[in-house]
Enzyme design. Structure first.
Site, PDB file in Angstrom:
ATOM      1  N   HIS A  83      -4.564   9.019 -12.451  1.00 14.67           N
ATOM      2  CA  HIS A  83      -4.608   7.580 -12.694  1.00 14.67           C
ATOM      3  C   HIS A  83      -4.410   7.289 -14.188  1.00 14.67           C
ATOM      4  O   HIS A  83      -4.497   8.187 -15.021  1.00 14.67           O
ATOM      5  CB  HIS A  83      -5.922   7.001 -12.185  1.00 14.67           C
ATOM      6  CG  HIS A  83      -6.081   7.140 -10.703  1.00 14.67           C
ATOM      7  ND1 HIS A  83      -6.697   8.223 -10.132  1.00 14.67           N
ATOM      8  CD2 HIS A  83      -5.670   6.340  -9.683  1.00 14.67           C
ATOM      9  CE1 HIS A  83      -6.675   8.097  -8.802  1.00 14.67           C
ATOM     10  NE2 HIS A  83      -6.049   6.966  -8.512  1.00 14.67           N
ATOM     11  N   GLN A 103      -5.733  -0.743  -9.056  1.00  6.03           N
ATOM     12  CA  GLN A 103      -6.520  -0.745 -10.298  1.00  6.03           C
ATOM     13  C   GLN A 103      -5.842  -1.488 -11.438  1.00  6.03           C
ATOM     14  O   GLN A 103      -6.423  -1.627 -12.515  1.00  6.03           O
ATOM     15  CB  GLN A 103      -6.790   0.701 -10.725  1.00  6.03           C
ATOM     16  CG  GLN A 103      -7.635   1.497  -9.760  1.00  6.03           C
ATOM     17  CD  GLN A 103      -7.789   2.963 -10.159  1.00  6.03           C
ATOM     18  OE1 GLN A 103      -7.429   3.356 -11.263  1.00  6.03           O
ATOM     19  NE2 GLN A 103      -8.324   3.765  -9.264  1.00  6.03           N
ATOM     20  N   ASP A 150      -0.257   1.877  -4.275  1.00  4.79           N
ATOM     21  CA  ASP A 150      -1.498   2.581  -3.964  1.00  4.79           C
ATOM     22  C   ASP A 150      -2.576   2.237  -4.993  1.00  4.79           C
ATOM     23  O   ASP A 150      -2.584   1.131  -5.541  1.00  4.79           O
ATOM     24  CB  ASP A 150      -1.236   4.089  -3.874  1.00  4.79           C
ATOM     25  CG  ASP A 150      -0.509   4.634  -5.114  1.00  4.79           C
ATOM     26  OD1 ASP A 150      -0.769   4.136  -6.228  1.00  4.79           O
ATOM     27  OD2 ASP A 150       0.306   5.561  -4.963  1.00  4.79           O
ATOM     28  N   SER A 151      -3.461   3.175  -5.277  1.00  2.00           N
ATOM     29  CA  SER A 151      -4.582   2.873  -6.174  1.00  2.00           C
ATOM     30  C   SER A 151      -4.140   2.552  -7.595  1.00  2.00           C
ATOM     31  O   SER A 151      -4.828   1.819  -8.308  1.00  2.00           O
ATOM     32  CB  SER A 151      -5.555   4.062  -6.213  1.00  2.00           C
ATOM     33  OG  SER A 151      -4.896   5.241  -6.635  1.00  2.00           O
ATOM     34  N   ILE A 152      -2.995   3.090  -8.025  1.00  2.00           N
ATOM     35  CA  ILE A 152      -2.531   2.806  -9.377  1.00  2.00           C
ATOM     36  C   ILE A 152      -2.136   1.336  -9.497  1.00  2.00           C
ATOM     37  O   ILE A 152      -2.220   0.751 -10.574  1.00  2.00           O
ATOM     38  CB  ILE A 152      -1.364   3.738  -9.758  1.00  2.00           C
ATOM     39  CG1 ILE A 152      -1.808   5.198  -9.635  1.00  2.00           C
ATOM     40  CG2 ILE A 152      -0.876   3.467 -11.176  1.00  2.00           C
ATOM     41  CD1 ILE A 152      -0.706   6.212  -9.883  1.00  2.00           C
TER      42      ILE A 152
END
Length: 246
Positions: A195, A15, A10-12
């Protein structure tokens, strides 16, 4: 071609190629040894990730130009653990389905390549106070009073991830537990309660590299894709490339 290591999450994960990110650090660790491919999708849960499998990891490698990855990290759960009845309930996946979805992802990767090295990573812990501070900084008075995620519920998802890894004989990183071993983990490892800070990213990088090294994917033991410059004869450079380019 260099072997590929795919980071799926996912976003982790998305990024992780930012400055100080764990994916960027992996790319540096495996520089000229393997290509690190970022396949992170912000906001995704395991249910939505299933729709990507055949696009990202095709089952007919002979019909595409790339080979299956030699290794993959699977890093989902932070969104699956969103609570029903809260602001992020659209992302919620029941815990039993979460585990089964992870199983489907692993089985698909194994179908692509039976030898692929898979590392499951649990969601990180949640700093509920940090999430509230972040929401207030973004939404002000409109910020929800109730947290959209809690650390206790996230723990249950992390436990299912670790349990599945044991059932399937896979490597795993218990990030939820690992980060909480450090006093002050809330601010040290998490930037917004969820995050990762550069220090949090460093934990993921360290744990993934450790597992790769313990398996068979140590960067130190992998050959360069082409000769090191010290092996090239300035007067007869072709000699250094002849065998590797045959």
């Amino acid at each position: 071609m260099r072997p590929q290591i795919v980071l799926f999450g996912d976003s982790i994960t998305q990024q992780s190629f930012r400055s100080g990110g764990w994916g960027a650090a992996l790319a540096d660790t495996y520089s000229r040894k393997a290509d690190i491919v970022n396949r992170g999708y912000g906001g995704y849960n395991t249910r939505w990730a299933l729709f990507l499998l055949h696009h990202l990891f095709p089952l007919l490698p002979l019909q595409v130009s790339t080979k299956p990855p030699v290794a993959a990290t699977v890093f989902f759960g932070a969104n699956d653990a969103a609570l029903l009845g809260r602001s992020s309930e659209r992302q919620h996946v029941p815990i039993e389905e979460y585990k089964e979805n992870l199983r489907k992802i692993v089985r698909h990767l194994k179908e692509c390549s039976p030898t692929v090295l898979i590392v499951l990573i649990t969601p990180p812990p949640v700093d509920e106070a940090g999430r509230k501070e972040y929401a207030q900084s973004v939404y002000g008075e409109k910020a929800d009073e109730l947290p959209e995620r809690t650390n206790e519920v996230t723990r249950l998802y992390a436990e299912q991830c670790i349990e599945l890894a044991k059932e399937m004989g896979l490597c795993s990183v218990d990030l939820w537990s690992k980060m909480q071993e450090r006093e002050g983990w809330q601010k040290k490892f998490l930037s917004d309660g969820l995050h990762l800070t550069p220090e949090g990213n460093a934990v993921v990088h360290q744990e993934v590299v450790r597992l790769f090294n313990e398996a068979w994917l140590s960067a130190a033991e992998m050959p360069y894709d082409f000769p090191h410059h010290s092996e090239i004869d300035g007067k007869n450079p072709v000699k250094a490339f002849q065998q590797q380019c045959l």
